[in-house]
Motif scaffolding. Sequence first.
Motif, PDB file in Angstrom:
ATOM      1  N   THR A 154       1.294   5.777  -1.257  1.00 43.34           N
ATOM      2  CA  THR A 154       0.691   7.017  -1.722  1.00 43.34           C
ATOM      3  C   THR A 154       1.723   7.831  -2.484  1.00 43.34           C
ATOM      4  N   THR A 160      -0.807  -0.602  -4.239  1.00 39.25           N
ATOM      5  CA  THR A 160      -2.210  -0.254  -4.057  1.00 39.25           C
ATOM      6  C   THR A 160      -2.274   1.134  -3.437  1.00 39.25           C
ATOM      7  N   TYR A 161      -2.926   2.054  -4.105  1.00 39.18           N
ATOM      8  CA  TYR A 161      -3.005   3.427  -3.609  1.00 39.18           C
ATOM      9  C   TYR A 161      -3.892   3.507  -2.377  1.00 39.18           C
ATOM     10  N   GLU A 162      -3.387   4.183  -1.343  1.00 41.92           N
ATOM     11  CA  GLU A 162      -4.171   4.467  -0.153  1.00 41.92           C
ATOM     12  C   GLU A 162      -4.194   5.982   0.053  1.00 41.92           C
ATOM     13  N   GLU A 165      -0.702   1.823  -9.131  1.00 40.89           N
ATOM     14  CA  GLU A 165      -1.165   0.468  -9.443  1.00 40.89           C
ATOM     15  C   GLU A 165      -0.328  -0.157 -10.554  1.00 40.89           C
ATOM     16  N   ALA A 173      -3.918   8.808   1.910  1.00 41.03           N
ATOM     17  CA  ALA A 173      -3.498   9.311   3.218  1.00 41.03           C
ATOM     18  C   ALA A 173      -2.221  10.109   3.037  1.00 41.03           C
ATOM     19  N   THR A 183      -1.282   9.603  -8.348  1.00 45.26           N
ATOM     20  CA  THR A 183      -1.600   8.373  -7.619  1.00 45.26           C
ATOM     21  C   THR A 183      -2.109   7.262  -8.533  1.00 45.26           C
ATOM     22  N   ASP A 185       3.345   0.426   5.304  1.00 38.09           N
ATOM     23  CA  ASP A 185       3.088  -0.977   5.009  1.00 38.09           C
ATOM     24  C   ASP A 185       4.369  -1.743   5.276  1.00 38.09           C
ATOM     25  N   VAL A 233       1.488   6.658   4.509  1.00 41.08           N
ATOM     26  CA  VAL A 233       1.036   5.268   4.426  1.00 41.08           C
ATOM     27  C   VAL A 233       2.189   4.360   4.835  1.00 41.08           C
ATOM     28  N   ARG A 279       0.861  -1.174   0.000  1.00 42.45           N
ATOM     29  CA  ARG A 279       0.000   0.000   0.000  1.00 42.45           C
ATOM     30  C   ARG A 279       0.904   1.233   0.000  1.00 42.45           C
TER      31      ARG A 279
END
Length: 231
Positions: free
Chosen positions: A128, A143-145, A138, A147, A134, A152, A150, A126
Amino acid sequence: MTDTPQNKPAPFHIVFLLFDGITQLDFTGPAQFLARMPGAVVHTAAKALQPIQTDSGFAMLPNTSLADCPQANLLCVPGGFGTRDVMQDAETLQFLRDQADKAQYITSVCTGSLALGAAGLLDGKRATSHWAYTSLLEKLGATYEPARVVKDGNVITAGGVTSGIDFALTIIAEISGQQFAEAVQLGLEYDPHPPFNSGNPSVADPKLVQLLNDRNYGDVLKELQKVIDAS
């Protein structure tokens, strides 16, 4: 961080990648905060020891080449319009992979996350980036979050530009504790009260968002898309 026998904090090596076209606040914002951690040693790494041209009209001088850069405890890739060239530079991408292999933290600010992705460091993560780009995450395995910061695992990405300060405080709190992070925040008087409520597309006038995309970001987005498609 552990202390040395002399009761001094062990060195914590922070490596920022520098490159022509860098957005200087992506680097200088978090660097100002991270440098206050106990044991912090900041390294500014570039392909050559020569001035790096920022997007603000002035240059910065790195203090180490990629070849001579020590191993990072924390690796950070800032963003900027120069990210496109970083994403196509085999030497720099390999430097990121080699550093990331042993780094405790792999991080980015703004479009620096796209460089991490180009190096294969965002697969399954995940993440940003700056709001205008953004959609590219992908395509780089992430995976774009939505915020400002971010996290992970050991990969921490920040959104656009000023988000780097929030990222730095997040790191400081994790390593040195929340109280110390709050002291750094207070010492640097990070107490934002912007005069306008337009700092994110979710609250800004849609016409303004479109204007910025048309004038500043649209063509760059297309260029970055071509780089990703060609890789």
